[in-house]
Design a protein around this motif. Sequence first.
Motif, mmCIF file in Angstrom:
data_model
loop_
_atom_site.group_PDB
_atom_site.id
_atom_site.type_symbol
_atom_site.label_atom_id
_atom_site.label_comp_id
_atom_site.label_asym_id
_atom_site.label_seq_id
_atom_site.Cartn_x
_atom_site.Cartn_y
_atom_site.Cartn_z
ATOM 1 N N GLU A 8 2.616 5.972 -5.846
ATOM 2 C CA GLU A 8 1.729 6.282 -7.570
ATOM 3 C C GLU A 8 1.053 6.896 -7.098
ATOM 4 O O GLU A 8 0.245 8.277 -8.017
ATOM 5 C CB GLU A 8 1.468 4.608 -7.390
ATOM 6 C CG GLU A 8 1.193 4.725 -9.195
ATOM 7 C CD GLU A 8 0.305 3.429 -8.977
ATOM 8 O OE1 GLU A 8 -1.006 3.412 -10.247
ATOM 9 O OE2 GLU A 8 0.894 2.326 -8.685
ATOM 10 N N ASN A 9 0.068 7.188 -6.497
ATOM 11 C CA ASN A 9 -0.986 7.704 -6.779
ATOM 12 C C ASN A 9 -0.639 9.534 -6.129
ATOM 13 O O ASN A 9 -1.117 10.833 -6.725
ATOM 14 C CB ASN A 9 -2.651 8.233 -5.483
ATOM 15 C CG ASN A 9 -2.786 6.378 -5.669
ATOM 16 O OD1 ASN A 9 -2.779 6.312 -7.003
ATOM 17 N ND2 ASN A 9 -3.559 6.029 -3.911
ATOM 18 N N LEU A 10 0.216 9.582 -5.424
ATOM 19 C CA LEU A 10 0.911 11.495 -4.870
ATOM 20 C C LEU A 10 1.520 11.590 -6.208
ATOM 21 O O LEU A 10 1.419 13.056 -6.704
ATOM 22 C CB LEU A 10 1.946 11.280 -4.022
ATOM 23 C CG LEU A 10 0.958 10.665 -2.095
ATOM 24 C CD1 LEU A 10 2.513 10.991 -1.709
ATOM 25 C CD2 LEU A 10 0.390 12.282 -2.350
ATOM 26 N N LEU A 11 2.548 10.954 -7.368
ATOM 27 C CA LEU A 11 3.072 11.549 -8.636
ATOM 28 C C LEU A 11 1.656 11.867 -9.443
ATOM 29 O O LEU A 11 1.861 12.530 -10.210
ATOM 30 C CB LEU A 11 3.894 10.056 -8.865
ATOM 31 C CG LEU A 11 4.628 9.685 -8.266
ATOM 32 C CD1 LEU A 11 5.262 8.460 -9.003
ATOM 33 C CD2 LEU A 11 5.772 10.454 -8.678
ATOM 34 N N LEU A 12 0.476 10.572 -9.287
ATOM 35 C CA LEU A 12 -0.468 11.169 -10.095
ATOM 36 C C LEU A 12 -1.307 12.511 -9.358
ATOM 37 O O LEU A 12 -1.166 13.201 -10.548
ATOM 38 C CB LEU A 12 -1.581 9.785 -9.865
ATOM 39 C CG LEU A 12 -2.776 10.059 -10.961
ATOM 40 C CD1 LEU A 12 -2.929 10.472 -12.858
ATOM 41 C CD2 LEU A 12 -3.665 9.355 -10.198
ATOM 42 N N VAL A 13 -1.267 13.146 -8.627
ATOM 43 C CA VAL A 13 -1.870 14.074 -8.145
ATOM 44 C C VAL A 13 -1.247 15.436 -8.555
ATOM 45 O O VAL A 13 -1.270 16.136 -8.899
ATOM 46 C CB VAL A 13 -2.397 14.105 -6.651
ATOM 47 C CG1 VAL A 13 -1.768 15.429 -6.398
ATOM 48 C CG2 VAL A 13 -3.138 13.300 -6.037
ATOM 49 N N SER A 14 0.247 15.218 -8.305
ATOM 50 C CA SER A 14 1.089 16.341 -8.615
ATOM 51 C C SER A 14 0.922 16.461 -10.162
ATOM 52 O O SER A 14 1.228 17.916 -10.718
ATOM 53 C CB SER A 14 2.223 15.613 -8.188
ATOM 54 O OG SER A 14 3.562 16.623 -8.637
ATOM 55 N N HIS A 28 0.910 -1.351 0.026
ATOM 56 C CA HIS A 28 0.412 -0.289 -0.002
ATOM 57 C C HIS A 28 0.588 1.174 -0.026
ATOM 58 O O HIS A 28 0.728 2.552 -0.223
ATOM 59 C CB HIS A 28 -0.684 -0.013 1.360
ATOM 60 C CG HIS A 28 -2.094 -1.161 0.821
ATOM 61 N ND1 HIS A 28 -2.910 -0.814 0.633
ATOM 62 C CD2 HIS A 28 -1.956 -2.354 1.307
ATOM 63 C CE1 HIS A 28 -3.653 -1.611 0.708
ATOM 64 N NE2 HIS A 28 -3.010 -2.867 1.142
ATOM 65 N N HIS A 29 1.806 0.904 0.446
ATOM 66 C CA HIS A 29 2.889 2.077 0.808
ATOM 67 C C HIS A 29 3.235 2.673 -1.188
ATOM 68 O O HIS A 29 3.097 3.680 -1.094
ATOM 69 C CB HIS A 29 4.453 1.283 1.255
ATOM 70 C CG HIS A 29 4.671 2.835 1.661
ATOM 71 N ND1 HIS A 29 5.922 2.912 2.864
ATOM 72 C CD2 HIS A 29 5.081 4.061 1.124
ATOM 73 C CE1 HIS A 29 6.064 4.511 3.204
ATOM 74 N NE2 HIS A 29 5.683 5.014 2.445
ATOM 75 N N GLY A 30 4.004 1.504 -1.470
ATOM 76 C CA GLY A 30 3.742 2.102 -3.110
ATOM 77 C C GLY A 30 2.547 2.421 -3.824
ATOM 78 O O GLY A 30 3.000 3.350 -4.899
ATOM 79 N N LYS A 31 1.623 2.038 -3.621
ATOM 80 C CA LYS A 31 0.409 2.438 -4.415
ATOM 81 C C LYS A 31 -0.115 4.049 -3.584
ATOM 82 O O LYS A 31 0.141 4.556 -4.386
ATOM 83 C CB LYS A 31 -0.877 1.933 -3.794
ATOM 84 C CG LYS A 31 -1.868 2.099 -4.303
ATOM 85 C CD LYS A 31 -2.017 1.829 -5.813
ATOM 86 C CE LYS A 31 -3.049 2.363 -6.431
ATOM 87 N NZ LYS A 31 -3.870 1.427 -8.032
ATOM 88 N N LEU A 32 0.613 4.294 -2.876
ATOM 89 C CA LEU A 32 -0.139 5.940 -2.423
ATOM 90 C C LEU A 32 0.907 6.897 -2.818
ATOM 91 O O LEU A 32 1.304 7.877 -2.962
ATOM 92 C CB LEU A 32 0.938 5.929 -0.503
ATOM 93 C CG LEU A 32 1.010 7.311 0.032
ATOM 94 C CD1 LEU A 32 -0.477 8.031 0.305
ATOM 95 C CD2 LEU A 32 1.336 7.462 1.765
#
Length: 206
Positions: free
Chosen positions: A115-121, A109-113
């Motif tokens: 990944e999601n933050l990169l998408l948000v950025s 889940h840490h890796g998914k977090l």
Amino acid sequence: MPAGDFGVLLEHLKTETRSYKKGDLICHAGEHTNALGIVLTGSVTIESDDIFGNRSVLDKVGPGQVFAETYACVPNEPMLVNVAAAENCTVLFLKTAQILSPCAVNCGHHGKLIENLLLVSAQKNLSLSRRIFHTAPKTIRGRLISYLSFQAIRENSDSFTIPFNRQQLADYLSVDRSALSKEMGKMRDEGILNFSKNHFELKRTS
């Protein structure tokens, strides 16, 4: 993910939840931050003030959205913007040092977090690019049409609601509020625009 592992992940990320009242400043221009914010409830505005007190609204961030992630990822970089509570809100803060380092449970889940933050950025960069595009026209009407046209395309409808009140819209477009209201009145009289508060309807000409 087991509840125990989730608790370990949250502890590793050193999360902190804070509540703010409408108008409170959450982050100040000039300060440094090592944590990004995730809006849990309510909304916040990203604002830029010049030395004469003129304010520009760069973005509005609602539930599930992130702010200050760029500054939190660049050590010792002073913030160029203020973050203010647009309404009563609750914000979850995550320290980027913990986000970028592996957690003890190696849960995935840490890796998914990350990944999601990169998408948000990436999405935030697009949002700022759109604002540059909307403020490029020299006239108030040109800026307003640019912004409203984008909203119509995004909603796939000529009738839509925007996330800004009148003052926030004026700040976002970098125009005077009275002048903006006057131009909107002209467009309504010309039959190309209807509006009520923050709901708009574009009237296409044949």
